[in-house]
Design an enzyme around this catalytic site. Sequence first.
Site, mmCIF file in Angstrom:
data_model
loop_
_atom_site.group_PDB
_atom_site.id
_atom_site.type_symbol
_atom_site.label_atom_id
_atom_site.label_comp_id
_atom_site.label_asym_id
_atom_site.label_seq_id
_atom_site.Cartn_x
_atom_site.Cartn_y
_atom_site.Cartn_z
ATOM 1 N N TYR A 37 0.660 -0.922 0.138
ATOM 2 C CA TYR A 37 -0.389 -0.329 0.272
ATOM 3 C C TYR A 37 0.665 0.983 -0.237
ATOM 4 O O TYR A 37 0.653 2.458 -0.783
ATOM 5 C CB TYR A 37 -0.926 -0.421 1.223
ATOM 6 C CG TYR A 37 -2.184 -0.777 0.769
ATOM 7 C CD1 TYR A 37 -3.435 -0.248 0.411
ATOM 8 C CD2 TYR A 37 -2.269 -1.580 1.755
ATOM 9 C CE1 TYR A 37 -4.572 -0.663 0.376
ATOM 10 C CE2 TYR A 37 -3.611 -3.423 1.142
ATOM 11 C CZ TYR A 37 -4.285 -1.898 0.529
ATOM 12 O OH TYR A 37 -5.741 -2.798 -0.147
ATOM 13 N N GLU A 70 -8.783 -6.973 4.805
ATOM 14 C CA GLU A 70 -7.359 -7.983 4.298
ATOM 15 C C GLU A 70 -6.747 -8.964 5.283
ATOM 16 O O GLU A 70 -6.637 -10.347 5.403
ATOM 17 C CB GLU A 70 -6.329 -7.291 3.417
ATOM 18 C CG GLU A 70 -7.222 -6.797 1.938
ATOM 19 C CD GLU A 70 -6.586 -6.043 1.125
ATOM 20 O OE1 GLU A 70 -5.370 -5.840 1.293
ATOM 21 O OE2 GLU A 70 -7.166 -4.934 0.751
#
Length: 403
Positions: free
Chosen positions: A98, A140
């Site tokens: 990310y 997640e």
Amino acid sequence: MLSDTSLPVVKATLPVVGENIREIASRFYTHMFQEHPELLDGLFNRGNQADGRQQQALAGSVAAFAGFLVNDPTHLPDHLLSRISHKHVSLGLAPDQYQVVHDNLMWAIVDVLGDAVTPDVAAAWDEVYWLMANMLINKERGLYDAVRLGPETIWRTWRVAEKIQETDDVVSFVVERMDERAVKPSLPGQYVTIRMEMPDGVLQPRQYSLTQADDGQHRRFAVKRVRGTAAGTPDGEMSTLLHDHVNVGDEVTLSAPFGDVVLEYTDRPVVLASAGIGITPMAGMLSHLVKAGSQRKVAFLHADDSPGTFALRNQVTADIAALPDASLNAWFLNGDGGAADANVHTGFMNVRDVELPSDAEYYLCGPVAFMQSVRSALVGLGVPARDIQYEVFGPDLWLADYQ
């Protein structure tokens, strides 16, 4: 929620960012792959990059999330975040990636908007990004923990046990386990990611819905050959590889099953509506109902070009017969498929052609135009939007679940 400092800045700049978000997304992907070409080897679907669908999906997701932060921060789009999270874990995305996305997305915002991105604007949109990213990372993490796997361990090697020609363009693969590790069970409607080496040596991922309930030893999925068009769109590289070069005895790498469009375990009637290869997750749901000995009322609705293109028809027909209160209606554009059969119709699917069960749950899969038409018709008949779920193959460019 956005901080008191960032909220007015994002609110003021959301229109201009929204107007330019597709260009920002396009520049973002171009720059990120220039800086990190390794991301195209095993993680990103380059077919979706080539036709622009991934860029459109990112643009729509970011704009939708920012809009909720500004206009309705107490009702963030959980469907959006859940759908993205399931796709990410099926690809083995790791939390540290990310940061790579952040750095390249912020670069693209500055590249497109230029001097309009003041330090205050940059800080505010940085906050938007990390609010969304951290929510996804947490979701997640939960998905990985639920199956006791991680980004590197979701993959497993299977051997092709059967290759079945369903129609001219659709092949089913039955794969069998190769070791004694526990097989993570799938939920009805979920998919797996297959990761294969292309002729140029690059690994590519694709998701395929599981078409039958697990037996602990095998998984089954169907692949439609993607053919190029006269407009210059190439043949699908994964579907071509699987159809032409993967045979019984070959080994393939699959992820654990994921997917957020899952059949609810209730006693309510259920309507499964599909078109074309969209039948695959619906067939999987139906198979789970049979395996569970379900007593639910089931209406299976399917639309196709012709009886000859109706993939998995024998499986679906057998499963319908195995349930105590189930029916199948089919619509064909070409060929009547059985003129004497009252459950076979000509033309596009029209849900008004059949008697729909009351208080039912609805699941849709097929081309977006098909799902838009069916969903609109159902809502027009009084079906609550909350009772209609849909599965999109590839990036979700519809966003109906969180509008």
